[in-house]
Motif scaffolding. Structure first.
Motif, PDB file in Angstrom:
ATOM      1  N   PRO A 198       1.488 -25.538  13.263  1.00  0.00           N
ATOM      2  CA  PRO A 198       1.074 -26.704  13.611  1.00  0.00           C
ATOM      3  C   PRO A 198       0.286 -27.494  12.235  1.00  0.00           C
ATOM      4  O   PRO A 198       0.097 -28.492  12.435  1.00  0.00           O
ATOM      5  CB  PRO A 198      -0.089 -26.326  14.599  1.00  0.00           C
ATOM      6  CG  PRO A 198       0.336 -24.954  15.008  1.00  0.00           C
ATOM      7  CD  PRO A 198       0.996 -24.434  13.894  1.00  0.00           C
ATOM      8  N   ARG A 199      -0.060 -26.560  11.421  1.00  0.00           N
ATOM      9  CA  ARG A 199      -0.902 -27.202  10.093  1.00  0.00           C
ATOM     10  C   ARG A 199       0.289 -27.911   9.249  1.00  0.00           C
ATOM     11  O   ARG A 199      -0.287 -28.374   8.222  1.00  0.00           O
ATOM     12  CB  ARG A 199      -1.504 -26.027   9.568  1.00  0.00           C
ATOM     13  CG  ARG A 199      -2.739 -25.408  10.189  1.00  0.00           C
ATOM     14  CD  ARG A 199      -3.307 -24.254   9.733  1.00  0.00           C
ATOM     15  NE  ARG A 199      -4.463 -23.767  10.482  1.00  0.00           N
ATOM     16  CZ  ARG A 199      -4.711 -23.299  11.632  1.00  0.00           C
ATOM     17  NH1 ARG A 199      -3.387 -23.205  12.383  1.00  0.00           N
ATOM     18  NH2 ARG A 199      -5.701 -22.977  12.390  1.00  0.00           N
ATOM     19  N   ILE A 200       1.501 -27.708   9.499  1.00  0.00           N
ATOM     20  CA  ILE A 200       2.517 -28.141   8.450  1.00  0.00           C
ATOM     21  C   ILE A 200       3.393 -29.163   9.346  1.00  0.00           C
ATOM     22  O   ILE A 200       3.385 -30.360   8.620  1.00  0.00           O
ATOM     23  CB  ILE A 200       3.588 -27.047   8.279  1.00  0.00           C
ATOM     24  CG1 ILE A 200       2.949 -25.793   7.214  1.00  0.00           C
ATOM     25  CG2 ILE A 200       4.629 -27.551   7.512  1.00  0.00           C
ATOM     26  CD1 ILE A 200       3.864 -24.555   6.991  1.00  0.00           C
ATOM     27  N   THR A 201       3.643 -29.095  10.519  1.00  0.00           N
ATOM     28  CA  THR A 201       4.289 -29.848  11.360  1.00  0.00           C
ATOM     29  C   THR A 201       4.202 -29.831  12.829  1.00  0.00           C
ATOM     30  O   THR A 201       4.020 -28.577  13.340  1.00  0.00           O
ATOM     31  CB  THR A 201       5.897 -29.706  10.728  1.00  0.00           C
ATOM     32  OG1 THR A 201       6.660 -30.928  11.782  1.00  0.00           O
ATOM     33  CG2 THR A 201       6.652 -28.510  11.235  1.00  0.00           C
ATOM     34  N   LYS A 202       4.368 -30.658  13.544  1.00  0.00           N
ATOM     35  CA  LYS A 202       4.481 -30.663  14.761  1.00  0.00           C
ATOM     36  C   LYS A 202       5.731 -31.411  15.559  1.00  0.00           C
ATOM     37  O   LYS A 202       5.572 -31.586  16.800  1.00  0.00           O
ATOM     38  CB  LYS A 202       3.209 -31.576  15.305  1.00  0.00           C
ATOM     39  CG  LYS A 202       1.692 -31.037  15.150  1.00  0.00           C
ATOM     40  CD  LYS A 202       0.573 -31.780  15.764  1.00  0.00           C
ATOM     41  CE  LYS A 202      -0.773 -31.271  15.554  1.00  0.00           C
ATOM     42  NZ  LYS A 202      -1.765 -32.157  15.834  1.00  0.00           N
ATOM     43  N   VAL A 203       6.637 -31.073  14.766  1.00  0.00           N
ATOM     44  CA  VAL A 203       7.828 -31.815  15.185  1.00  0.00           C
ATOM     45  C   VAL A 203       8.421 -30.551  16.230  1.00  0.00           C
ATOM     46  O   VAL A 203       9.083 -30.923  17.296  1.00  0.00           O
ATOM     47  CB  VAL A 203       9.006 -31.925  14.070  1.00  0.00           C
ATOM     48  CG1 VAL A 203      10.378 -32.164  14.439  1.00  0.00           C
ATOM     49  CG2 VAL A 203       8.338 -33.075  13.129  1.00  0.00           C
ATOM     50  N   ILE A 204       8.286 -29.247  15.753  1.00  0.00           N
ATOM     51  CA  ILE A 204       8.892 -28.142  16.766  1.00  0.00           C
ATOM     52  C   ILE A 204       7.621 -27.380  17.187  1.00  0.00           C
ATOM     53  O   ILE A 204       6.657 -27.204  16.594  1.00  0.00           O
ATOM     54  CB  ILE A 204       9.645 -27.339  15.722  1.00  0.00           C
ATOM     55  CG1 ILE A 204      10.982 -28.098  15.269  1.00  0.00           C
ATOM     56  CG2 ILE A 204      10.100 -26.039  16.558  1.00  0.00           C
ATOM     57  CD1 ILE A 204      11.683 -27.169  14.346  1.00  0.00           C
ATOM     58  N   PRO A 205       7.665 -27.029  18.519  1.00  0.00           N
ATOM     59  CA  PRO A 205       6.523 -26.190  19.098  1.00  0.00           C
ATOM     60  C   PRO A 205       6.438 -24.796  18.175  1.00  0.00           C
ATOM     61  O   PRO A 205       7.419 -24.219  17.946  1.00  0.00           O
ATOM     62  CB  PRO A 205       7.008 -25.825  20.418  1.00  0.00           C
ATOM     63  CG  PRO A 205       7.961 -27.130  20.610  1.00  0.00           C
ATOM     64  CD  PRO A 205       8.356 -27.542  19.530  1.00  0.00           C
ATOM     65  N   ALA A 206       5.228 -24.525  17.892  1.00  0.00           N
ATOM     66  CA  ALA A 206       5.141 -23.348  17.032  1.00  0.00           C
ATOM     67  C   ALA A 206       5.541 -21.892  17.475  1.00  0.00           C
ATOM     68  O   ALA A 206       6.283 -21.302  16.990  1.00  0.00           O
ATOM     69  CB  ALA A 206       3.369 -23.096  16.828  1.00  0.00           C
ATOM     70  N   PRO A 207       5.436 -21.600  18.969  1.00  0.00           N
ATOM     71  CA  PRO A 207       6.025 -20.507  19.339  1.00  0.00           C
ATOM     72  C   PRO A 207       7.562 -20.510  19.266  1.00  0.00           C
ATOM     73  O   PRO A 207       8.224 -19.539  18.950  1.00  0.00           O
ATOM     74  CB  PRO A 207       5.701 -20.534  20.949  1.00  0.00           C
ATOM     75  CG  PRO A 207       4.469 -21.475  20.909  1.00  0.00           C
ATOM     76  CD  PRO A 207       4.648 -22.257  19.941  1.00  0.00           C
ATOM     77  N   LEU A 208       8.461 -21.737  19.466  1.00  0.00           N
ATOM     78  CA  LEU A 208       9.821 -21.747  19.096  1.00  0.00           C
ATOM     79  C   LEU A 208      10.027 -21.701  17.679  1.00  0.00           C
ATOM     80  O   LEU A 208      11.065 -20.912  17.214  1.00  0.00           O
ATOM     81  CB  LEU A 208      10.250 -23.278  19.397  1.00  0.00           C
ATOM     82  CG  LEU A 208      11.786 -23.507  19.627  1.00  0.00           C
ATOM     83  CD1 LEU A 208      12.386 -22.592  20.407  1.00  0.00           C
ATOM     84  CD2 LEU A 208      12.129 -24.708  20.007  1.00  0.00           C
ATOM     85  N   ALA A 209       9.111 -22.011  16.798  1.00  0.00           N
ATOM     86  CA  ALA A 209       9.427 -21.867  15.157  1.00  0.00           C
ATOM     87  C   ALA A 209       9.481 -20.315  14.948  1.00  0.00           C
ATOM     88  O   ALA A 209      10.325 -19.868  14.376  1.00  0.00           O
ATOM     89  CB  ALA A 209       8.431 -22.617  14.668  1.00  0.00           C
ATOM     90  N   GLY A 210       8.344 -19.702  15.752  1.00  0.00           N
ATOM     91  CA  GLY A 210       8.069 -18.455  15.449  1.00  0.00           C
ATOM     92  C   GLY A 210       9.653 -17.428  15.989  1.00  0.00           C
ATOM     93  O   GLY A 210      10.169 -16.776  15.195  1.00  0.00           O
ATOM     94  N   ILE A 211       9.999 -17.919  17.087  1.00  0.00           N
ATOM     95  CA  ILE A 211      10.973 -17.276  17.689  1.00  0.00           C
ATOM     96  C   ILE A 211      12.366 -17.407  16.699  1.00  0.00           C
ATOM     97  O   ILE A 211      13.049 -16.682  16.450  1.00  0.00           O
ATOM     98  CB  ILE A 211      11.299 -17.579  18.914  1.00  0.00           C
ATOM     99  CG1 ILE A 211      10.240 -17.074  19.894  1.00  0.00           C
ATOM    100  CG2 ILE A 211      12.850 -17.055  19.619  1.00  0.00           C
ATOM    101  CD1 ILE A 211      10.075 -17.752  21.366  1.00  0.00           C
TER     102      ILE A 211
END
Length: 543
Positions: A198-211
Motif C-alpha cells: 500500500p505504500r508503493i501502489t494501490k493498483v493491486i490489493p496488498a493481499p493479492l500482491a503477497g499471494i
C-alpha cells in the motif's frame, strides 16, 4: 403473519440493496472490487477445505457451501462488503451429526437451519443484536482473531499426517528443519509484501500482491513447500440439485431440530456481529433483519445443493474491506472466482503455496485483534474488563455463540446489580399538613432492588398515612409490584395506609393492569394532576 411481513417490508431499507458506491462506479472502482473478490476467493479455498475436514465431509461440500452462501448473501445480504461461506464455528457442531447419522442428515439440517433463520428475519429478531454490549464485541473480535491464528497452525504440519479424531482433523507431525524455516520465511515475506504494497501502489490489493509474488517465487524456483493441492483436490463440477435422502418422519425431525437450532443461532450471531464490525470499518449501517433472511435463504438453497451451510466470515470480510471491497460486486466476484477455481482452475490454484495464504491470514489476525482493548483494561470499569477477557477466552475454548451469551448474561447481571444498589429514599420535609409521611424514592424498583426497597420503610413508627413518591423512580416488573403490595400489606396490618404519588404513565398503566392502584376519583396522571393512589393488597397472592 401478513401484518408481520407487511411491517418487515415497510421497514426494509432498499438502499441496503444498492449496487453503486457513494462516489459512483468507474473502471478503477470495478477493478478494485474484482481484484478484492479474487483475493477473497484465493483465501476461501483452504478455509473451505479445512472446515469440510473438521465437519467430516468431502472438501467439495465445503467449497459448494462457500460458493452458494457467498453468492446469495452478496446479492441480498444486509451489508455490502461482507463475505459469507463455510465456517469453523458451524463445522464443529456438524461433526457429531455427520459421524452419527451421515451427510444426508447434515443437508436436511442445513435446510431447516435456513428456514429458522428466515423466520428470525421476518420476525425482525436481528434487532436484538443491539443488546450485545461493547465489551462483548471487543471480546468477540479478540477471540475470533485468536481462533483464526490457531487455525493456521495446522498448515505448519507435514501434509497427510493429520488424522480424523472424530472431532475434525487432529494430531499430525510438525514441520522441522529446513521445511519449517522455509515455511516461516515465506510467511514472513508474504506479510512484509502486504505491509509494503500500500505504500508503493494501490493498483493491486496488498493481499493479492503477497499471494502472487510468493506463488511465483515458489513455482519459479520449484521450492518444496506445502501447497493447496496437498490439502485435497478442489476439482469438481457445478453443484446440482440434491434432495436430502432422509426419511420424512417425526424421528428425523427430532434428530435434526436440535442441531438446526444451534447452527441457526451460531450463524446469526456471528453474521450480525460481523455486520456491526464491517459497518464500523466502512462507516455504513446494515440491515440486521435483512441479513437474517439472506443467511436463511442461502442456507436453505445450499442444503438442497449438497453444501454444508455457512455464515458470515469475519476473516474474509476483513480481507475484502482492507482490499477496498465496498459493494456487492466484490462478494459476487469472490463466489464466481471460487466456482471457476473448482471448474477450470483447480490445477493452477492447487500450486499456490499455503505459506502465502497463511501470511494473509496472519495479517488479518493483526488487523482484527482490538489492540486498544489491552490498553483500556485499566481504564474501564472492572466488570467490563472482566467481560472482555471472559468472552475472548470462551470464544477460543468453546464457540462464539456460547461466548456471546455468557458475555451478555454477565453484563446484564452486572447492570442489574449496579441499579439494585442505587435505590434509596429521602424523607426531608417529609410530613405533610395532613400529618402524612412522604418517602421520596430514588432509583428503579425492579427484581434486583425489591429487597432494598422493603428496608427503606419504618412501619412501626410511621404515621397513619404514608405516601411513596415515585417522581425519581420507576416501577419496572412483577417483582416491583410484589414489593409494593407486600409493603402495603404491612401498613394495612398495622392499621395504616400506603399511597403512591407521581407515577409516570407507564408505571401507572403497569400498576393499574395488575389491579394494584385504587382510583377514588376522576383524576388521572394523563391530566398531569398530582393524585395520591391507594394500593389494593392481595392481588398477587402475597408471594
Amino acid at each position: 403473519m401478513r401484518a408481520t411481513l407487511h411491517n418487515f417490508a415497510k421497514n426494509l431499507d432498499v438502499t441496503d440493496l444498492r449496487w453503486m458506491p457513494d462516489d459512483g462506479f468507474s473502471i478503477g472502482r470495478l477493478r478494485i472490487e474484482l481484484l478484492s473478490g479474487l483475493t477473497v476467493a484465493l483465501a476461501l479455498v483452504p478455509e473451505a477445505v479445512a472446515f469440510a475436514f473438521v465437519a467430516g465431509v468431502h472438501p467439495l461440500v465445503g467449497l459448494y457451501a462457500a460458493f452458494l452462501v457467498g453468492l446469495i448473501t452478496a446479492l441480498i445480504g444486509g451489508r455490502p462488503g461482507m463475505i459469507s461461506g463455510a465456517t469453523g464455528a458451524l463445522a464443529v457442531v456438524m461433526v457429531a451429526l455427520v459421524a452419527q447419522h451421515g451427510v444426508e442428515y447434515l443437508f436436511a439440517t442445513v435446510v431447516l437451519m435456513g428456514l429458522l433463520q428466515i423466520f428470525a428475519g421476518v420476525m425482525q429478531w436481528g434487532k436484538f443484536i443491539r443488546l450485545v454490549p461493547h465489551p462483548v464485541m471487543l471480546g468477540f473480535v479478540n477471540g475470533l482473531a485468536i481462533v483464526i491464528f490457531l487455525a493456521q497452525m495446522s498448515q505448519f504440519k507435514v501434509p497427510g499426517t493429520m488424522v480424523d479424531t472424530g472431532h475434525g482433523m487432529g494430531g499430525g507431525e510438525w514441520l522441522s528443519g529446513q521445511p519449517l524455516y522455509l515455511m516461516l520465511a515465506l510467511v514472513a515475506a508474504t506479510m512484509a509484501i502486504i505491509w509494503i504494497t500500500p505504500r508503493i501502489t494501490k493498483v493491486i490489493p496488498a493481499p493479492l500482491a503477497g499471494i502472487g509474488v510468493i506463488a511465483a517465487l515458489v513455482i519459479g524456483f520449484g521450492l518444496d513447500v506445502p501447497r493447496v493441492g496437498d490439502l485435497a483436490s478442489i476439482q469438481g463440477g457445478l453443484p446440482s440439485l440434491h434432495i436430502p435422502m432422509v426419511p420424512l418422519t417425526w424421528e428425523t425431525f427430532e434428530i435434526i431440530l436440535p442441531y438446526a437450532v444451534i447452527l441457526a443461532a451460531i450463524g446469526l450471531i456471528e453474521s450480525l456481529l460481523t455486520l456491526n464490525l464491517v459497518g464500523d470499518l466502512t462507516g455504513k449501517r446494515g440491515g440486521a433483519s435483512q441479513e437474517c433472511i439472506a443467511q436463511g435463504v442461502a442456507n436453505t438453497v445450499t442444503g438442497f445443493f449438497g453444501g454444508m451451510g455457512g455464515c458470515a466470515m469475519i476473516g474474509q470480510s476483513m480481507i475484502n474491506v482492507k482490499s477496498g471491497g465496498r459493494t456487492r460486486v466484490a462478494g459476487i466476484a469472490a463466489a464466481v472466482f471460487l466456482l471457476l477455481f473448482i471448474l477450470v482452475g483447480s490445477s493452477v490454484i492447487e500450486l499456490i503455496p499455503l505459506a502465502a495464504l497463511v501470511g494473509v491470514m496472519f495479517m488479518v489476525v493483526i488487523g482484527t485483534f482490538a489492540w486498544n482493548s489491552l490498553t483500556i483494561l485499566r481504564k474501564v470499569p472492572l466488570i467490563d474488563a472482566f467481560v472482555i477477557i471472559l468472552v475472548t477466552v470462551v470464544t477460543v475454548m468453546e464457540d462464539l455463540a456460547v461466548a456471546v451469551v455468557v458475555g451478555v448474561i454477565v453484563s446484564a447481571l452486572a447492570y442489574a446489580w449496579n441499579n439494585a444498589r442505587r435505590i434509596h429514599a429521602t424523607t426531608r420535609g417529609s410530613v405533610t399538613e395532613e400529618g402524612a409521611k412522604v418517602y421520596e424514592i430514588h432509583g428503579p424498583l425492579f427484581f434486583g432492588s425489591s429487597d432494598g426497597f422493603a428496608e427503606l420503610f419504618d412501619v412501626e413508627n410511621d404515621p397513619e398515612v404514608v405516601i411513596v413518591d415515585f417522581a425519581d423512580s420507576r416501577v419496572v416488573d412483577q417483582s416491583a409490584l410484589q414489593a409494593i403490595e407486600a409493603m402495603a400489606a404491612k401498613y394495612e396490618a398495622a392499621g395504616k395506609r400506603l399511597q403512591l404519588r407521581h407515577l409516570s404513565r407507564d408505571c401507572h398503566r403497569l400498576l393499574t393492569k395488575a389491579g394494584h392502584v385504587m382510583v377514588d376519583s376522576d383524576d388521572d396522571p394523563d391530566y398531569e394532576l398530582a393524585v395520591d393512589y391507594d394500593v389494593r393488597t392481595g392481588v398477587l397472592g402475597g408471594h
